[in-house]
Design a protein around this motif. Structure first.
Motif, PDB file in Angstrom:
ATOM      1  N   THR A   1       0.791  -1.240   0.000  1.00 54.11           N
ATOM      2  CA  THR A   1       0.000   0.000   0.000  1.00 54.11           C
ATOM      3  C   THR A   1       0.823   1.289   0.000  1.00 54.11           C
ATOM      4  O   THR A   1       0.318   2.326  -0.418  1.00 54.11           O
ATOM      5  CB  THR A   1      -0.913   0.059   1.241  1.00 54.11           C
ATOM      6  OG1 THR A   1      -0.098   0.048   2.419  1.00 54.11           O
ATOM      7  CG2 THR A   1      -1.867  -1.124   1.282  1.00 54.11           C
ATOM      8  N   ALA A   2       2.057   1.240   0.456  1.00 57.49           N
ATOM      9  CA  ALA A   2       2.774   2.515   0.642  1.00 57.49           C
ATOM     10  C   ALA A   2       4.136   2.577  -0.019  1.00 57.49           C
ATOM     11  O   ALA A   2       4.717   3.660  -0.112  1.00 57.49           O
ATOM     12  CB  ALA A   2       2.937   2.786   2.140  1.00 57.49           C
ATOM     13  N   ASP A   3       4.654   1.468  -0.478  1.00 58.25           N
ATOM     14  CA  ASP A   3       6.003   1.464  -1.034  1.00 58.25           C
ATOM     15  C   ASP A   3       5.949   1.854  -2.519  1.00 58.25           C
ATOM     16  O   ASP A   3       5.382   1.106  -3.333  1.00 58.25           O
ATOM     17  CB  ASP A   3       6.604   0.059  -0.867  1.00 58.25           C
ATOM     18  CG  ASP A   3       8.042  -0.007  -1.345  1.00 58.25           C
ATOM     19  OD1 ASP A   3       8.465   0.921  -2.054  1.00 58.25           O
ATOM     20  OD2 ASP A   3       8.730  -0.978  -1.010  1.00 58.25           O
ATOM     21  N   PRO A   4       6.544   3.000  -2.894  1.00 60.80           N
ATOM     22  CA  PRO A   4       6.448   3.427  -4.291  1.00 60.80           C
ATOM     23  C   PRO A   4       7.297   2.593  -5.243  1.00 60.80           C
ATOM     24  O   PRO A   4       7.158   2.700  -6.463  1.00 60.80           O
ATOM     25  CB  PRO A   4       6.942   4.882  -4.253  1.00 60.80           C
ATOM     26  CG  PRO A   4       7.799   4.975  -3.043  1.00 60.80           C
ATOM     27  CD  PRO A   4       7.264   3.982  -2.057  1.00 60.80           C
ATOM     28  N   VAL A   5       8.163   1.763  -4.706  1.00 59.64           N
ATOM     29  CA  VAL A   5       9.067   0.983  -5.569  1.00 59.64           C
ATOM     30  C   VAL A   5       8.564  -0.453  -5.768  1.00 59.64           C
ATOM     31  O   VAL A   5       8.864  -1.083  -6.775  1.00 59.64           O
ATOM     32  CB  VAL A   5      10.499   0.960  -4.969  1.00 59.64           C
ATOM     33  CG1 VAL A   5      11.450   0.147  -5.819  1.00 59.64           C
ATOM     34  CG2 VAL A   5      11.025   2.388  -4.825  1.00 59.64           C
ATOM     35  N   PHE A   6       7.765  -0.954  -4.816  1.00 62.39           N
ATOM     36  CA  PHE A   6       7.400  -2.370  -4.847  1.00 62.39           C
ATOM     37  C   PHE A   6       6.675  -2.767  -6.136  1.00 62.39           C
ATOM     38  O   PHE A   6       7.095  -3.696  -6.832  1.00 62.39           O
ATOM     39  CB  PHE A   6       6.544  -2.718  -3.627  1.00 62.39           C
ATOM     40  CG  PHE A   6       5.994  -4.117  -3.681  1.00 62.39           C
ATOM     41  CD1 PHE A   6       6.826  -5.207  -3.514  1.00 62.39           C
ATOM     42  CD2 PHE A   6       4.649  -4.350  -3.924  1.00 62.39           C
ATOM     43  CE1 PHE A   6       6.327  -6.505  -3.582  1.00 62.39           C
ATOM     44  CE2 PHE A   6       4.142  -5.641  -3.981  1.00 62.39           C
ATOM     45  CZ  PHE A   6       4.983  -6.716  -3.813  1.00 62.39           C
ATOM     46  N   TRP A   7       5.609  -2.055  -6.458  1.00 62.45           N
ATOM     47  CA  TRP A   7       4.828  -2.466  -7.639  1.00 62.45           C
ATOM     48  C   TRP A   7       5.604  -2.304  -8.939  1.00 62.45           C
ATOM     49  O   TRP A   7       5.584  -3.208  -9.793  1.00 62.45           O
ATOM     50  CB  TRP A   7       3.478  -1.731  -7.678  1.00 62.45           C
ATOM     51  CG  TRP A   7       2.527  -2.264  -6.646  1.00 62.45           C
ATOM     52  CD1 TRP A   7       2.062  -1.619  -5.545  1.00 62.45           C
ATOM     53  CD2 TRP A   7       1.973  -3.583  -6.583  1.00 62.45           C
ATOM     54  NE1 TRP A   7       1.250  -2.441  -4.795  1.00 62.45           N
ATOM     55  CE2 TRP A   7       1.176  -3.656  -5.409  1.00 62.45           C
ATOM     56  CE3 TRP A   7       2.078  -4.719  -7.379  1.00 62.45           C
ATOM     57  CZ2 TRP A   7       0.476  -4.809  -5.038  1.00 62.45           C
ATOM     58  CZ3 TRP A   7       1.383  -5.867  -7.001  1.00 62.45           C
ATOM     59  CH2 TRP A   7       0.595  -5.903  -5.855  1.00 62.45           C
ATOM     60  N   PRO A   8       6.341  -1.193  -9.126  1.00 63.21           N
ATOM     61  CA  PRO A   8       7.203  -1.141 -10.318  1.00 63.21           C
ATOM     62  C   PRO A   8       8.193  -2.308 -10.361  1.00 63.21           C
ATOM     63  O   PRO A   8       8.515  -2.831 -11.436  1.00 63.21           O
ATOM     64  CB  PRO A   8       7.922   0.197 -10.168  1.00 63.21           C
ATOM     65  CG  PRO A   8       7.004   1.035  -9.354  1.00 63.21           C
ATOM     66  CD  PRO A   8       6.310   0.093  -8.416  1.00 63.21           C
ATOM     67  N   SER A   9       8.648  -2.721  -9.178  1.00 65.08           N
ATOM     68  CA  SER A   9       9.588  -3.828  -9.123  1.00 65.08           C
ATOM     69  C   SER A   9       8.907  -5.142  -9.527  1.00 65.08           C
ATOM     70  O   SER A   9       9.502  -5.959 -10.246  1.00 65.08           O
ATOM     71  CB  SER A   9      10.153  -3.930  -7.689  1.00 65.08           C
ATOM     72  OG  SER A   9      11.029  -5.003  -7.587  1.00 65.08           O
ATOM     73  N   VAL A  10       7.674  -5.323  -9.083  1.00 63.66           N
ATOM     74  CA  VAL A  10       6.923  -6.525  -9.467  1.00 63.66           C
ATOM     75  C   VAL A  10       6.702  -6.540 -10.982  1.00 63.66           C
ATOM     76  O   VAL A  10       6.902  -7.560 -11.647  1.00 63.66           O
ATOM     77  CB  VAL A  10       5.569  -6.567  -8.722  1.00 63.66           C
ATOM     78  CG1 VAL A  10       4.657  -7.652  -9.305  1.00 63.66           C
ATOM     79  CG2 VAL A  10       5.783  -6.800  -7.239  1.00 63.66           C
ATOM     80  N   VAL A  11       6.319  -5.373 -11.510  1.00 62.52           N
ATOM     81  CA  VAL A  11       6.071  -5.288 -12.952  1.00 62.52           C
ATOM     82  C   VAL A  11       7.358  -5.594 -13.724  1.00 62.52           C
ATOM     83  O   VAL A  11       7.357  -6.361 -14.703  1.00 62.52           O
ATOM     84  CB  VAL A  11       5.538  -3.877 -13.324  1.00 62.52           C
ATOM     85  CG1 VAL A  11       5.518  -3.682 -14.833  1.00 62.52           C
ATOM     86  CG2 VAL A  11       4.147  -3.677 -12.735  1.00 62.52           C
ATOM     87  N   ALA A  12       8.461  -5.009 -13.269  1.00 62.62           N
ATOM     88  CA  ALA A  12       9.748  -5.237 -13.949  1.00 62.62           C
ATOM     89  C   ALA A  12      10.110  -6.719 -13.914  1.00 62.62           C
ATOM     90  O   ALA A  12      10.577  -7.287 -14.919  1.00 62.62           O
ATOM     91  CB  ALA A  12      10.845  -4.413 -13.281  1.00 62.62           C
ATOM     92  N   THR A  13       9.873  -7.351 -12.771  1.00 67.37           N
ATOM     93  CA  THR A  13      10.217  -8.773 -12.634  1.00 67.37           C
ATOM     94  C   THR A  13       9.356  -9.624 -13.553  1.00 67.37           C
ATOM     95  O   THR A  13       9.860 -10.501 -14.271  1.00 67.37           O
ATOM     96  CB  THR A  13      10.023  -9.222 -11.166  1.00 67.37           C
ATOM     97  OG1 THR A  13      10.724  -8.329 -10.316  1.00 67.37           O
ATOM     98  CG2 THR A  13      10.541 -10.635 -10.957  1.00 67.37           C
ATOM     99  N   LEU A  14       8.043  -9.370 -13.530  1.00 59.30           N
ATOM    100  CA  LEU A  14       7.136 -10.179 -14.359  1.00 59.30           C
ATOM    101  C   LEU A  14       7.422  -9.990 -15.844  1.00 59.30           C
ATOM    102  O   LEU A  14       7.397 -10.941 -16.622  1.00 59.30           O
ATOM    103  CB  LEU A  14       5.671  -9.822 -14.049  1.00 59.30           C
ATOM    104  CG  LEU A  14       5.159 -10.339 -12.698  1.00 59.30           C
ATOM    105  CD1 LEU A  14       3.733  -9.870 -12.447  1.00 59.30           C
ATOM    106  CD2 LEU A  14       5.232 -11.868 -12.635  1.00 59.30           C
ATOM    107  N   ARG A  15       7.725  -8.748 -16.225  1.00 63.82           N
ATOM    108  CA  ARG A  15       8.045  -8.500 -17.635  1.00 63.82           C
ATOM    109  C   ARG A  15       9.277  -9.304 -18.042  1.00 63.82           C
ATOM    110  O   ARG A  15       9.322  -9.932 -19.096  1.00 63.82           O
ATOM    111  CB  ARG A  15       8.278  -6.999 -17.857  1.00 63.82           C
ATOM    112  CG  ARG A  15       8.647  -6.657 -19.296  1.00 63.82           C
ATOM    113  CD  ARG A  15       8.608  -5.163 -19.524  1.00 63.82           C
ATOM    114  NE  ARG A  15       9.293  -4.440 -18.463  1.00 63.82           N
ATOM    115  CZ  ARG A  15       9.076  -3.165 -18.167  1.00 63.82           C
ATOM    116  NH1 ARG A  15       8.192  -2.486 -18.839  1.00 63.82           N
ATOM    117  NH2 ARG A  15       9.748  -2.580 -17.202  1.00 63.82           N
ATOM    118  N   TYR A  16      10.254  -9.276 -17.166  1.00 62.95           N
ATOM    119  CA  TYR A  16      11.500  -9.996 -17.449  1.00 62.95           C
ATOM    120  C   TYR A  16      11.249 -11.505 -17.532  1.00 62.95           C
ATOM    121  O   TYR A  16      11.745 -12.181 -18.427  1.00 62.95           O
ATOM    122  CB  TYR A  16      12.503  -9.682 -16.338  1.00 62.95           C
ATOM    123  CG  TYR A  16      13.864 -10.287 -16.525  1.00 62.95           C
ATOM    124  CD1 TYR A  16      14.735  -9.795 -17.505  1.00 62.95           C
ATOM    125  CD2 TYR A  16      14.301 -11.333 -15.727  1.00 62.95           C
ATOM    126  CE1 TYR A  16      15.986 -10.346 -17.676  1.00 62.95           C
ATOM    127  CE2 TYR A  16      15.555 -11.884 -15.885  1.00 62.95           C
ATOM    128  CZ  TYR A  16      16.403 -11.385 -16.853  1.00 62.95           C
ATOM    129  OH  TYR A  16      17.653 -11.931 -17.017  1.00 62.95           O
TER     130      TYR A  16
END
Lengths: 470, 306
Positions: free
Chosen positions: B74-89
């Motif tokens: 809910t509050a970490d601005p990096v977590f979701w971009p990190s998940v997206v980057a991982t899944l894309r990879y």
């Protein structure tokens, strides 16, 4: 035992973390650090026992670690060779490597209680690594009968005082100054590097005419270059200090309003829009900054770079060796400031040295540390590989023997003109990483200056709350 | 009774021997059991515990319940971009590696002159791994004035700013991963060589063309190996760290901040072992879900001999 279990706990997490290996290359070669002049009062200094020597300690083995380039390693080894020759009963094992990853090693070693007896430490580390504000290194006041603490002033020692204990001794002060390329200045009719943002913007626009805006294909030129991705982080701090008189925080409270921060973000925006510095697409990409080896610098296409005083010689070397330029083609200047702002150069102690709490031979290690700072042969062997020292004997020997390079002296003179102290948590990754993310989003145009400033203030405060929470 | 009397000592002896064999087996398993308990199970349990704590590496863990998980979702601005980057990879890189490895293995399965040399050459990149030297090579290859843009330029394409552009940076790492297909290729090659030639001879007699043989004989027969390779490659992509840490540092704009890199950043520079521990469970969950999908779907596309 408790410490061992705690260390095992940390190692357990490490063991389970799926990655491990390389280091985040987010720091320059120069040392890190930060504290505002600490509030804690150093303990009274005990008289030095001049008769005591390690010769009386029997066979002793000491482990020492540091980070740095080959020249620094050779210098340390040369100094240790002098010590080994005098005290053959003392074996000194050394362990050194690049800056990247060194902190990780230290954390794991401290957690497991296996850290070296003597460690080169970053100024910021002694504060960041203190959970709940408790020092994790040996309180050097306990060995002050061996280590001559009168070599430093109280205010120098206060920088590395944590929770009322002396966690380490600082080697010297360090700050960022502009090393500039006189040839580029002369081409645009400038006698020296611009002193104000307004002058910088004016000439920056001229220098950048013809630049490729989408990438650097080896021909772009800028009046000021971002060679290590920290230009804006340190510049914003300087401009905030120059316009408000405050560093980032004090005792865990942010000292700037959103409007004040937005104003300096606007400066960054102007610098980019006018081509005064690279936009993010003109940079080699996060993780690929080459610092003093960047062709932009070595080929003379950068008008100036904001570098640590301790790192000046590296920039001068590559400028001369890899380019066709001469030593005299470089100059030293302070970072340009907004018109009317108070002159200031932000600085903090450079690296220091700390002793392990777990050392079996605190007196021998303290003697070795004292030797590095007070023995003429050791100081000469160390040369200028640790930067400019400010402890009494080391400084005197360095000056008497012309160890300090003229540009370093010039840089120190700039630091001495108007000091602004970088607070102890400014370079803590818990605060710096969120800042760098905000800079990146702002520079990519994802957020505007007002949003950037709001996030800057709120996220820095959140990070400070976490750092200062009991 | 007499028979029983005669049989009892024999069966007792057999039972005793069986017991002895069992005991010996258990005894021999003790080192493994100690190893897995100390180095796998205990760390996992402790890691789970730490994920519910705030844990400075040099301090004591303090229980904070599910705060770490709440913060990340809910509050970490990096977590979701990190998940997206991982899944894309993972989702682009895994099929790409599989396709490249199978294609090269298929070609190298023909009796070509100097085929062993090619097999070795294609395998070498996977030995190199994601080390510093390879990272430097990659940075130079994809530099704005590097060989990749030079080759693209020869075809009239505009140069691409690979590392500074968030749209392109992930693909430099995906291409690096695809380049290191050697181990996967080798396993495919072994599988291809195990396909009985008589099946192809029969198909030839029936008039099946090569493409038909590929899809009707070769691929169905090696599907168990494809499943094995898929899972391995999937895991490898989820665990990617070196390339992102050494080449892009997670940027630009978090486009290559894979979860594993983020875990490291939280654990060490940021001194938040508890939060890093929580992130590892999310990573584990991600790996578990995708692996489960592969296994469940395998009922429909994997063909075993039995």
């Amino acid at each position: 035992m408790k410490r061992f279990v705690k260390g095992i706990g940390a190692l357990v997490v490490v063991a389970f973390l799926a990655a491990c290996g390389a280091a985040a290359p987010d720091e320059p070669a120069a040392p890190d650090a930060t504290p505002a002049p600490p509030a804690a009062t150093p303990a009274p200094i005990a008289p030095v026992d001049e008769d005591w020597t390690p010769a009386a300690a029997g066979d002793v083995t000491i482990n020492v670690s540091w980070w740095g380039v080959d020249a620094r390693a050779n210098a340390y080894e040369a100094a240790f060779d002098v010590f080994r020759a005098r005290y053959p009963n003392v074996t000194i094992n050394t362990d050194w490597g690049a800056f990247g990853g060194h902190l990780d090693n230290i954390i794991i070693q401290l957690g497991a209680g296996t850290e070296p007896d003597l460690m080169q430490v970053n100024y910021a580390w002694v504060h960041s690594l203190a959970p709940d504000g408790n020092n994790v290194f040996l309180d050097l006041n306990t060995v002050s009968h061996i280590l001559d603490l009168s070599e430093w002033t109280d205010s120098d020692l206060a920088f590395m005082t944590v929770g009322g204990e002396l966690a380490g001794v600082p080697h010297g002060m360090n700050g960022r100054i502009v090393v500039y390329n006189r040839l580029l200045m002369e081409e645009f009719g400038l006698p020296t590097f611009p002193a104000t943002i307004e002058e910088l913007l004016a000439v920056g626009e001229q220098v950048s005419v013809g630049n490729n805006l989408n990438m650097d294909l080896g021909e772009n030129r800028y009046i000021l270059s971002n060679l290590d991705n920290l230009l804006f982080d340190l510049s914003i701090l300087t401009w905030l200090y120059a316009t408000t008189g405050n560093t980032l925080q004090a005792e865990g409270q942010m000292l700037h309003t959103v409007d004040q921060v937005a104003a300096v973000f606007d400066i960054v925006g102007q610098l980019q829009e006018t081509g005064t510095v690279q936009n993010p697409f003109q940079e080699p990409g996060v993780g690929n900054f080459m610092n003093h080896n960047d062709p932009l610098w070595t080929e003379g296409r950068a008008g100036g770079a904001l570098v640590w005083v301790s790192d000046v010689q590296n920039f001068m070397s590559t400028f001369i060796e890899e380019g066709d330029q001469n030593w005299g083609d470089l100059g030293i200047a302070p970072l340009p400031l907004p018109a009317g702002a108070s002159p200031v150069t932000m600085q903090r102690p450079s690296l220091g040295h700390a002793i392990s709490r777990n050392t079996q031979h605190p007196e021998v290690v303290a003697y070795l540390l004292n030797f590095l700072y007070t023995d003429e042969a050791a100081i000469l062997a160390i040369d200028n590989t640790l930067g400019v020292p400010f402890s009494r004997t080391a400084e005197a020997v360095a000056i008497a023997n012309d160890i300090i390079l003229p540009p370093q002296l010039e840089g120190m003179e700039i630091l001495g003109r108007a000091m602004g102290i970088i607070d102890e948590y400014f370079e803590d990754p818990r605060l710096r990483n969120p800042r760098l993310d905000i800079f990146e989003e702002f520079r990519h145009g994802v957020i505007d200056s007002q949003t950037a400033a709001q996030r800057f203030v709120s996220e820095q405060q959140s990070a400070l709350d976490a750092v200062f929470s009991p | 009774m007499g028979t029983g009397d005669n049989a009892a000592p024999g069966s007792d002896k057999k039972a005793a021997i069986k017991r002895k064999i069992k005991m010996t087996a258990y005894f021999l398993l003790i080192p493994w059991f100690i190893g897995i308990t100390v180095f796998r199970i205990y760390p996992m349990i402790m890691n789970l515990y730490y994920s519910f704590t705030e844990f400075h590496p040099l301090g004591e863990p303090s229980w904070i319940g599910v705060s770490n998980y709440l913060e990340m979702f809910t509050a970490d601005p990096v977590f979701w971009p990190s998940v997206v980057a991982t899944l894309r990879y993972v989702l682009i890189g895994t099929p790409l590696v599989m396709a490249a490895a199978f294609f090269i293995a298929f070609v190298l399965n023909f009796k070509l002159k100097g085929v062993n040399l090619f097999r070795t050459a294609y395998y070498i990149p996977s030995i190199l791994g994601g080390n510093v030297a390879v990272s430097i090579l990659w940075v130079r290859m994809f530099h704005p004035i590097g060989p990749v843009n030079t080759v693209l330029g020869a075809f009239g394409a505009e140069p691409i700013n690979w590392f500074a552009n968030p749209s392109f940076a992930p693909f430099t790492l995906i291409i690096l991963s695809a380049w290191q297909f050697g181990s996967v290729m080798l396993i495919f090659l072994a599988a291809l060589q195990n396909v009985s030639p008589t099946l192809y001879e029969a198909a030839d007699i029936d008039g099946a063309r090569k493409w038909r043989q590929l899809f009707a004989i070769t691929l169905p027969i090696i599907t168990p190996v494809m499943l094995f390779n898929s899972i391995n490659v999937l895991l490898r992509h989820f665990q990617e760290f070196n390339a992102a840490a050494l080449i892009t540092g997670g940027g630009p704009l978090n486009a290559t901040r894979f979860l594993n890199l983020y875990i490291y950043e939280m654990a060490f520079p940021s001194l938040r072992l508890g939060y890093a521990a929580a992130l590892t469970w999310v990573l584990l969950a991600g790996i578990g879900v995708l692996t489960a999908i592969l296994f469940v779907s395998s009922r429909h596309w994997v063909h075993y001999n039995d």
